[in-house]
Design an enzyme around this catalytic site. Structure first.
Site, mmCIF file in Angstrom:
data_model
loop_
_atom_site.group_PDB
_atom_site.id
_atom_site.type_symbol
_atom_site.label_atom_id
_atom_site.label_comp_id
_atom_site.label_asym_id
_atom_site.label_seq_id
_atom_site.Cartn_x
_atom_site.Cartn_y
_atom_site.Cartn_z
ATOM 1 N N CYS A 123 0.857 -1.197 0.000
ATOM 2 C CA CYS A 123 0.000 0.000 0.000
ATOM 3 C C CYS A 123 0.890 1.243 0.000
ATOM 4 O O CYS A 123 1.598 1.472 -0.983
ATOM 5 C CB CYS A 123 -1.038 -0.032 1.120
ATOM 6 S SG CYS A 123 -0.472 -0.500 2.760
ATOM 7 N N SER A 124 0.887 2.019 1.094
ATOM 8 C CA SER A 124 1.729 3.218 1.079
ATOM 9 C C SER A 124 2.187 3.557 2.496
ATOM 10 O O SER A 124 2.298 4.727 2.849
ATOM 11 C CB SER A 124 0.974 4.396 0.478
ATOM 12 O OG SER A 124 -0.202 4.648 1.234
ATOM 13 N N CYS A 125 2.447 2.540 3.341
ATOM 14 C CA CYS A 125 2.854 2.760 4.732
ATOM 15 C C CYS A 125 4.100 3.633 4.795
ATOM 16 O O CYS A 125 5.027 3.454 4.004
ATOM 17 C CB CYS A 125 3.094 1.427 5.421
ATOM 18 S SG CYS A 125 1.597 0.418 5.516
#
Lengths: 223, 220
Positions: free
Chosen positions: B128-130
């Protein structure tokens, strides 16, 4: 669930386009989309369920949305699925019923306190970790039906434990109302050639955090 | 070095043109549609009692103004000038970062990776975009885009070259994939020629991309 979101190892999306400076938002709608997602999470969450909702967006749509758009899609999806709103209300923006809510919407002070306090994933449970640093492990090769944080590119690959990070809430169950199921989380090192073959730089590697249930032991030197 | 200067002359061809879904490609008409769509969703969630509008404004203000790479830069500059702090940072990053007043959502479990002449670290979230919000704020567009998420694990040197960063072959590149709730901050190497600089001056040199690990800190 093996979806398009699990994209580690694809090389055909073109160059990375750098962007100097701190510009978290490029349009006002992105400010609102980001904050809506953040504020709705106490009702739509946990975060694992929210991530899984984004993963369930059909692949062509996923690829054609920017990240803030998919966050908005996720808020709309879960608001419907959890019974807070209907499809018609999402389209019109007009509320036709007031849902029963477990608590009132957090105000500005409550949100500021939540952001400052965070939402730790570590739990104090009495579990003895099966692995320790330097242990040789293999990421299990398994297809998971729902949410998972075990990317395809490490499945079946040989790695080495580098750190024990404590018992963390398990996304695979937490995303699906099956409990927190906290258990040991490890930092695991995979050599680049184990993951990608002989055509990559020998000394490079990937470090990734994996839960104990994603791992199996292997004898040292096992092929 | 700007992106255009190196013109992808780094020894391999890219297989595709720039992403068609990149935000720079979005039409004004599409932005208007999205503006209206998010406004309807906001109105609905406010009417439902799920979202408080004052809290929305506050959350935006925090991420635009209070949090950002300047926080991480202060952590790095302190580590460069205070060896005891640097040791605490490497031993327990969450606690050491909290000493400077930073912490909270998406920074509950911090790990700091130290760059050395032998080892270069770079951070991604392939799923995702952690990203470590308390020390870096919200991520840049490229960190969330598919080109970066997909390729940096398999071709880190090629991705670094997109940023104008070339590493010698004998440097080990470690890519950190943020697959759990642990968040990573790269401690860049202190550049030569900065011996006389104060902590505040050093913090000015430290840019976000160096703390993600796609660039190095350049001397002033």
């Amino acid at each position: 669930m093996d979806g398009i979101h699990d994209m580690g190892g694809i090389t055909t999306f073109g160059p990375v386009i750098p962007e100097p400076g701190y510009h978290p938002f490029h349009h006002n709608w992105q400010r609102r989309a980001f904050a809506l997602n953040l504020l709705a999470t106490p009702f739509l969450g946990p975060v694992d369920r929210c991530r899984h909702a984004r993963e369930r967006i059909e692949p062509p749509r996923y690829l054609n949305q920017s990240y803030f758009e998919s966050w908005m899609t996720m808020v709309a999806m879960l608001s419907q699925e959890l019974g807070f709103a209907t499809a018609e209300e999402i389209v019109t923006g007009k509320s036709k019923f007031k849902p029963g809510l477990p608590f009132p919407a957090p105000d500005a002070e409550a949100i500021a306190a939540f952001l400052k306090g965070g939402d730790p994933a570590i739990r104090d449970v009495d579990i003895t970790p099966a692995f320790k640093p330097d242990d040789e492990v293999r990421a299990r090769n398994m297809e998971v039906k729902g949410h998972t944080r075990l990317p395809r590119y490490v499945r079946g690959k040989r790695g080495t434990v580098v750190a024990y990070r404590g018992c963390h809430v398990f996304p695979d169950t937490h995303a699906h109302d099956r409990g927190e199921n906290p258990h040991p989380l490890y930092g695991v090192r995979f050599e680049a050639r184990e993951l990608w073959g002989d055509n990559v730089t020998r000394r490079d590697c990937v470090y990734i955090d994996l839960w104990e249930s994603y791992l199996e032991p292997r004898a040292e030197g096992e092929a | 070095m700007s992106h255009d200067d190196h013109a992808h002359d780094h020894g391999h061809a890219h297989d595709a043109p720039p992403s068609p879904y990149h935000s720079s490609q979005r039409s004004e008409e599409r932005n208007r549609e999205l503006t209206e769509k998010v406004a309807r969703l906001e109105d609905l969630l406010v009417a439902k009692g799920i979202v408080d509008r004052g809290a929305l404004d506050r959350a935006v203000d925090i991420y635009e103004n209070d949090l950002g790479p300047m926080n991480g830069a202060r952590v790095v500059a302190r580590a460069w000038t205070d060896p005891a702090y640097k040791q605490r940072l490497l031993d327990n990053a969450t606690a050491a970062i909290a000493e400077l007043g930073y912490g909270g959502l998406q920074g509950e479990h911090m790990v700091v990776c130290e760059n050395t002449p032998e080892i270069h670290n770079v951070v991604v979230c392939t799923l995702c975009s952690c990203y470590p919000w308390p020390v870096l704020g919200l991520p840049p567009t490229w960190y969330k885009d598919y080109a970066y998420r997909s390729r940096v694990v398999v071709d880190p040197r090629g991705v670094l070259a997109d940023f104008g960063t070339e590493l010698p072959d004998d440097v080990e590149v470690r890519v950190w994939d943020s697959s759990a709730e642990v968040r990573y901050l790269v401690l860049p190497e202190r550049p030569a020629g900065t011996e006389g600089m104060s902590e505040e001056q050093l913090a000015e040199l430290v840019e976000r991309d160096a703390m993600i690990g796609v660039t190095k800190v350049e001397p002033a």
